[in-house]
Enzyme design. Structure first.
Site, PDB file in Angstrom:
ATOM      1  N   ASP A 156      37.284   3.569 -96.947  1.00 60.56           N
ATOM      2  CA  ASP A 156      36.516   4.125 -98.058  1.00 60.56           C
ATOM      3  C   ASP A 156      35.689   5.304 -97.555  1.00 60.56           C
ATOM      4  OD1 ASP A 156      35.436   3.334-100.984  1.00 60.56           O
ATOM      5  OD2 ASP A 156      33.784   4.102 -99.758  1.00 60.56           O
ATOM      6  N   ASN A 164      30.954  14.254-105.975  1.00 65.19           N
ATOM      7  CA  ASN A 164      31.314  14.542-107.368  1.00 65.19           C
ATOM      8  C   ASN A 164      30.087  14.894-108.204  1.00 65.19           C
ATOM      9  OD1 ASN A 164      34.109  14.203-107.190  1.00 65.19           O
ATOM     10  ND2 ASN A 164      34.001  12.004-107.553  1.00 65.19           N
ATOM     11  N   HIS A 169      33.956  17.550-109.701  1.00 67.71           N
ATOM     12  CA  HIS A 169      35.152  16.778-109.379  1.00 67.71           C
ATOM     13  C   HIS A 169      36.208  17.600-108.648  1.00 67.71           C
ATOM     14  CE1 HIS A 169      34.213  12.959-111.376  1.00 67.71           C
ATOM     15  NE2 HIS A 169      33.564  13.696-112.272  1.00 67.71           N
ATOM     16  N   ASP A 173      38.062  16.227-105.495  1.00 65.24           N
ATOM     17  CA  ASP A 173      39.520  16.143-105.399  1.00 65.24           C
ATOM     18  C   ASP A 173      40.036  16.829-104.133  1.00 65.24           C
ATOM     19  OD1 ASP A 173      39.558  14.777-107.761  1.00 65.24           O
ATOM     20  OD2 ASP A 173      40.268  16.466-108.986  1.00 65.24           O
ATOM     21  N   GLU A 199      38.061   6.592-104.151  1.00 64.09           N
ATOM     22  CA  GLU A 199      37.976   7.119-102.784  1.00 64.09           C
ATOM     23  C   GLU A 199      38.411   6.094-101.736  1.00 64.09           C
ATOM     24  OE1 GLU A 199      33.736   5.659-103.801  1.00 64.09           O
ATOM     25  OE2 GLU A 199      35.508   6.444-104.821  1.00 64.09           O
TER      26      GLU A 199
END
Length: 282
Positions: A156, A164, A169, A173, A199
């Protein structure tokens, strides 16, 4: 179609024999009429009748082989459709003539190629994550279920939500894509990497003990923490992970144990790996 349906009682499972039967009856009508006329008039000419009978038998044999040859494209098309059902699409031989059977063969060829493309696209959509190109959760589980023993890891990205929230975002990304490529490159060729969701990423190390898998991921995490992938503000991204060996239990249970080890790493300050049910620190 009406005639086809009406004659299905003749050899229902063999179109070739049905066609031959119809042709046989049709070609023997003249012979039967000739024989009936001779018998009816009492002028039976056995030599002539024998010649006509022999010629009819020769024609019948020729008809049988001719029908078999003319139906070759139909057999090829049927085999191609069956191969599609087995997901083993085969190339069909092209025929230059333009009759109805050739059109059928060409149509099946086009359908075969189109089906292969659609199947590949559907498989990609069903088993691949569109953002990172890795296996998605469904694809990862399907791959691991058939892989046998090994070690599972859940990884993670630390504090990813703040990326974000602070930078949008698109920035998040881009980090996910960079991390996915980094993780896929960093593990061994036989290892399986997937995006578990958000994630979180999953890695399966086939025929590998927990310690060996932990060593591989520890090197990757160390490189990541040294600034290999940075947030838009220049801070290095880090990750946490949970690693457990598959012990013959259902895969979902093993994933739950890996998830528990992952959250133990999160609770202990992030940027670290936890191994096994005892959550040993690496």
């Amino acid at each position: 179609m009406r005639f086809y349906k009406a004659t299905r009682f003749l050899f229902p499972s063999s179109l070739r024999l049905r066609m031959f039967t119809i042709c046989f009856v049709g070609t023997h009508i003249p012979l039967l009429a000739f024989a009936a006329w001779q018998f009816g008039t009492g002028k039976t000419d056995w030599p002539d009748l024998g010649i006509v009978l022999a010629a009819t038998l020769i024609g019948t044999v020729f008809t049988l082989f001719g029908i078999d040859g003319l139906l070759a494209p139909v057999r090829a098309a049927t085999q191609a459709v069956q191969s599609l059902e087995r997901e083993q699409a085969e190339a069909l031989e092209a025929v230059s003539d333009g009759d109805m059977l050739t059109e059928l063969l060409a149509g099946v060829t086009r359908a075969s190629e189109a089906t292969k493309v659609r199947v590949a696209a559907l498989d990609m959509a069903a088993h691949r994550d569109p953002l990172t190109g890795l296996l998605n959760r469904r694809g990862f589980l399907a791959r691991v279920k058939s892989a046998g023993d090994g070690t599972i890891a859940l990884i993670d990205l630390d504090k990813f939500k703040s990326v974000n929230d602070s930078f949008g975002h698109d920035a998040g990304d881009a980090i996910l894509q960079d991390f996915a490529a980094f993780l896929a490159r960093g593990v061994r060729r036989a290892d399986c990497v997937g995006r578990w969701g958000g994630e979180e990423f999953a890695v399966f190390f086939p025929a590998t003990e927990e310690g060996e898998a932990a060593g591989i991921l520890q090197r990757l995490c160390r490189r990541l923490g040294n600034g290999l992938i940075e947030r838009p503000d220049g801070a290095p991204m880090t990750c946490s992970g949970g690693i457990v060996a598959l012990e013959g239990e259902p895969l979902q249970l093993a994933m739950a144990r890996a998830d528990a080890a992952l959250y133990a790493a999160k609770r202990s300050g992030r940027n670290q790996l936890r191994v096994g049910d005892a959550h040993s620190l690496v």
